[in-house]
Motif scaffolding. Structure first.
Motif, PDB file in Angstrom:
ATOM      1  N   UNK A 205       0.826  -1.211   0.000  1.00 29.90           N
ATOM      2  CA  UNK A 205       0.000   0.000   0.000  1.00 29.90           C
ATOM      3  C   UNK A 205       0.861   1.262   0.000  1.00 29.90           C
ATOM      4  N   UNK A 206       0.321   2.296  -0.631  1.00 34.90           N
ATOM      5  CA  UNK A 206       0.938   3.623  -0.564  1.00 34.90           C
ATOM      6  C   UNK A 206       0.427   4.398   0.651  1.00 34.90           C
ATOM      7  N   UNK A 207      -0.851   4.174   0.968  1.00 30.41           N
ATOM      8  CA  UNK A 207      -1.468   4.809   2.126  1.00 30.41           C
ATOM      9  C   UNK A 207      -2.349   3.790   2.845  1.00 30.41           C
ATOM     10  N   UNK A 208      -2.512   4.017   4.142  1.00 33.47           N
ATOM     11  CA  UNK A 208      -3.322   3.127   4.981  1.00 33.47           C
ATOM     12  C   UNK A 208      -4.276   3.973   5.808  1.00 33.47           C
ATOM     13  N   UNK A 209      -5.527   3.515   5.892  1.00 28.52           N
ATOM     14  CA  UNK A 209      -6.475   4.071   6.861  1.00 28.52           C
ATOM     15  C   UNK A 209      -6.797   2.973   7.855  1.00 28.52           C
ATOM     16  N   UNK A 210      -6.500   3.230   9.118  1.00 25.38           N
ATOM     17  CA  UNK A 210      -6.701   2.268  10.193  1.00 25.38           C
ATOM     18  C   UNK A 210      -7.973   2.634  10.946  1.00 25.38           C
ATOM     19  N   UNK A 211      -8.894   1.651  11.046  1.00 26.31           N
ATOM     20  CA  UNK A 211     -10.164   1.884  11.717  1.00 26.31           C
ATOM     21  C   UNK A 211     -10.280   1.033  12.977  1.00 26.31           C
ATOM     22  N   UNK A 212     -11.058   1.543  13.927  1.00 29.05           N
ATOM     23  CA  UNK A 212     -11.365   0.803  15.151  1.00 29.05           C
ATOM     24  C   UNK A 212     -12.685   1.305  15.692  1.00 29.05           C
ATOM     25  N   UNK A 213     -13.591   0.383  15.989  1.00 29.22           N
ATOM     26  CA  UNK A 213     -14.894   0.741  16.554  1.00 29.22           C
ATOM     27  C   UNK A 213     -15.608   1.810  15.712  1.00 29.22           C
ATOM     28  N   UNK A 214     -15.508   1.682  14.395  1.00 31.53           N
ATOM     29  CA  UNK A 214     -16.233   2.582  13.512  1.00 31.53           C
ATOM     30  C   UNK A 214     -15.624   3.952  13.333  1.00 31.53           C
ATOM     31  N   UNK A 215     -14.426   4.144  13.802  1.00 28.75           N
ATOM     32  CA  UNK A 215     -13.771   5.443  13.669  1.00 28.75           C
ATOM     33  C   UNK A 215     -12.393   5.290  13.041  1.00 28.75           C
ATOM     34  N   UNK A 216     -11.962   6.318  12.333  1.00 31.79           N
ATOM     35  CA  UNK A 216     -10.615   6.338  11.772  1.00 31.79           C
ATOM     36  C   UNK A 216      -9.641   6.696  12.876  1.00 31.79           C
ATOM     37  N   UNK A 217      -8.718   5.783  13.156  1.00 33.73           N
ATOM     38  CA  UNK A 217      -7.704   5.998  14.192  1.00 33.73           C
ATOM     39  C   UNK A 217      -6.522   6.777  13.638  1.00 33.73           C
ATOM     40  N   UNK A 218      -6.118   6.427  12.428  1.00 34.23           N
ATOM     41  CA  UNK A 218      -4.968   7.094  11.804  1.00 34.23           C
ATOM     42  C   UNK A 218      -4.999   6.836  10.313  1.00 34.23           C
ATOM     43  N   UNK A 219      -4.403   7.736   9.554  1.00 33.95           N
ATOM     44  CA  UNK A 219      -4.294   7.584   8.101  1.00 33.95           C
ATOM     45  C   UNK A 219      -2.985   8.205   7.649  1.00 33.95           C
ATOM     46  N   UNK A 220      -2.333   7.548   6.684  1.00 36.21           N
ATOM     47  CA  UNK A 220      -1.075   8.077   6.183  1.00 36.21           C
ATOM     48  C   UNK A 220      -0.233   6.971   5.581  1.00 36.21           C
ATOM     49  N   UNK A 221       1.057   7.199   5.518  1.00 36.11           N
ATOM     50  CA  UNK A 221       1.972   6.189   4.996  1.00 36.11           C
ATOM     51  C   UNK A 221       1.932   4.952   5.895  1.00 36.11           C
ATOM     52  N   UNK A 222       2.006   3.747   5.311  1.00 36.50           N
ATOM     53  CA  UNK A 222       1.866   2.524   6.104  1.00 36.50           C
ATOM     54  C   UNK A 222       2.797   2.450   7.316  1.00 36.50           C
ATOM     55  N   UNK A 223       4.069   2.766   7.120  1.00 35.88           N
ATOM     56  CA  UNK A 223       5.021   2.654   8.223  1.00 35.88           C
ATOM     57  C   UNK A 223       4.746   3.658   9.343  1.00 35.88           C
ATOM     58  N   UNK A 224       4.122   4.779   8.986  1.00 36.31           N
ATOM     59  CA  UNK A 224       3.789   5.781  10.008  1.00 36.31           C
ATOM     60  C   UNK A 224       2.532   5.405  10.776  1.00 36.31           C
ATOM     61  N   UNK A 225       1.602   4.730  10.110  1.00 32.49           N
ATOM     62  CA  UNK A 225       0.335   4.366  10.750  1.00 32.49           C
ATOM     63  C   UNK A 225       0.475   3.082  11.560  1.00 32.49           C
ATOM     64  N   UNK A 226       1.143   2.079  10.984  1.00 32.66           N
ATOM     65  CA  UNK A 226       1.182   0.744  11.597  1.00 32.66           C
ATOM     66  C   UNK A 226       2.417   0.583  12.478  1.00 32.66           C
ATOM     67  N   UNK A 227       2.446   1.340  13.557  1.00 33.98           N
ATOM     68  CA  UNK A 227       3.505   1.210  14.555  1.00 33.98           C
ATOM     69  C   UNK A 227       3.132   0.132  15.560  1.00 33.98           C
ATOM     70  N   UNK A 228       4.124  -0.373  16.274  1.00 36.12           N
ATOM     71  CA  UNK A 228       3.867  -1.427  17.257  1.00 36.12           C
ATOM     72  C   UNK A 228       2.884  -0.950  18.326  1.00 36.12           C
ATOM     73  N   UNK A 229       3.069   0.268  18.806  1.00 36.84           N
ATOM     74  CA  UNK A 229       2.204   0.790  19.861  1.00 36.84           C
ATOM     75  C   UNK A 229       0.766   0.920  19.380  1.00 36.84           C
ATOM     76  N   UNK A 230       0.582   1.423  18.146  1.00 36.40           N
ATOM     77  CA  UNK A 230      -0.781   1.626  17.650  1.00 36.40           C
ATOM     78  C   UNK A 230      -1.460   0.287  17.345  1.00 36.40           C
ATOM     79  N   UNK A 231      -0.710  -0.656  16.802  1.00 39.19           N
ATOM     80  CA  UNK A 231      -1.280  -1.977  16.533  1.00 39.19           C
ATOM     81  C   UNK A 231      -1.738  -2.636  17.825  1.00 39.19           C
ATOM     82  N   UNK A 232      -0.914  -2.566  18.870  1.00 32.46           N
ATOM     83  CA  UNK A 232      -1.309  -3.162  20.162  1.00 32.46           C
ATOM     84  C   UNK A 232      -2.541  -2.464  20.726  1.00 32.46           C
ATOM     85  N   UNK A 233      -2.595  -1.146  20.588  1.00 32.75           N
ATOM     86  CA  UNK A 233      -3.744  -0.393  21.094  1.00 32.75           C
ATOM     87  C   UNK A 233      -5.030  -0.790  20.382  1.00 32.75           C
ATOM     88  N   UNK A 234      -4.979  -0.932  19.066  1.00 32.50           N
ATOM     89  CA  UNK A 234      -6.187  -1.190  18.275  1.00 32.50           C
ATOM     90  C   UNK A 234      -6.574  -2.662  18.280  1.00 32.50           C
TER      91      UNK A 234
END
Length: 256
Positions: A205-234
């Motif tokens: 992917x060039x960009x990622x939109x990460x959703x949780x409980x019906x809301x957008x948590x983060x959007x942007x470059x994959x490596x910036x969005x899919x961090x270890x801390x954010x993945x564990x949180x979501x």
């Protein structure tokens, strides 16, 4: 250039509960935009809104600067193609006939002259030409998924929308599909794709939109969005994220 833009869209179920709340996303030409998140996060709901299959209770969706709701179905089918998770054909159509259905929006237009060439190319690209005369119900789940993708590719639109296109595929055909997706984006298509595999999102992917409980948590470059801390949180699962030793692309590994 933004092609498909949803702004502050919300979707509610019959009891009034919102399953998608104030979600915004931009799907741009020349890019693969992945929608990711755990089960029930709202990925498929947002996908349905972007496809025009779900009308949001609030917010707007624009396709090529026109309100999506104002575009006639036939015109919409010439602008965007949609691959859903379930691909059911009850009648014994052949593989080639199913793929040729993707050309229906172009009937009685000059583009109809390209039908044979486009259908043949789509079948070759998805590795289904070898069983073009078999009936769709006789195929395995993975074969059906590839035929369904060929139909969408044959539609020849500038926007591709794919809901978990690799779910039923073996490893080789998963990678084949993802390479096709990247090739289409490189040729200028805007691609929105729902994915469960975070490593696929990071790799393709060039960009990622990460959703949780019906809301957008983060959007942007994959490596910036899919961090270890954010993945564990979501996801509620501890992970390690580190660069692949060969490519440098981040990979996600659950802590076990």
């Amino acid at each position: 250039m933004s092609v498909l833009v949803a702004t502050d869209v919300s979707v509610a179920v019959d009891d009034g509960r919102e399953i998608l709340a104030a979600a915004s996303i931009e799907v741009c030409s020349g890019q693969v935009h992945a929608l990711v998140g755990p089960n029930g996060a709202g990925k498929s709901t947002l996908f349905g809104v972007l496809a025009g299959d779900l009308a949001p209770a609030r917010g707007s969706v624009m396709l090529d600067d026109a309100p999506l709701r104002d575009i006639r179905p036939r015109d919409l089918a010439r602008l965007r193609a949609v691959l859903l998770q379930s691909n059911t054909v009850s009648f014994p159509f052949t593989v080639e006939q199913v793929v040729r259905m993707g050309r229906a929006p172009w009937a009685r237009t000059p583009a109809e002259d390209d039908d044979d060439r486009v259908v043949a190319a789509a079948m070759a690209e998805t590795d289904v030409a070898g069983f073009a005369t078999r009936t769709f119900p006789s195929l395995s789940g993975g074969e059906r998924a590839r035929v369904a993708l060929a139909r969408v590719l044959a539609q020849a639109t500038g926007v591709l929308m794919l809901d978990e296109p690799t779910a039923a595929l073996d490893l080789k055909h998963q990678e084949d599909v993802l390479r096709i997706v990247r090739t289409r984006a490189a040729a200028g298509a805007a691609v929105a794709i729902v994915l469960h595999d975070l490593n696929v999102a990071l790799a393709y992917a060039d960009r990622v939109t990460l959703l949780s409980h019906g809301r957008v948590v983060a959007a942007g470059a994959p490596a910036e969005v899919l961090t270890a801390a954010r993945i564990e949180e979501v996801y509620g699962q501890p992970v390690d994220v580190f660069p692949h030793p060969g490519t440098g692309v981040p990979i996600v590994v659950p802590r076990r």
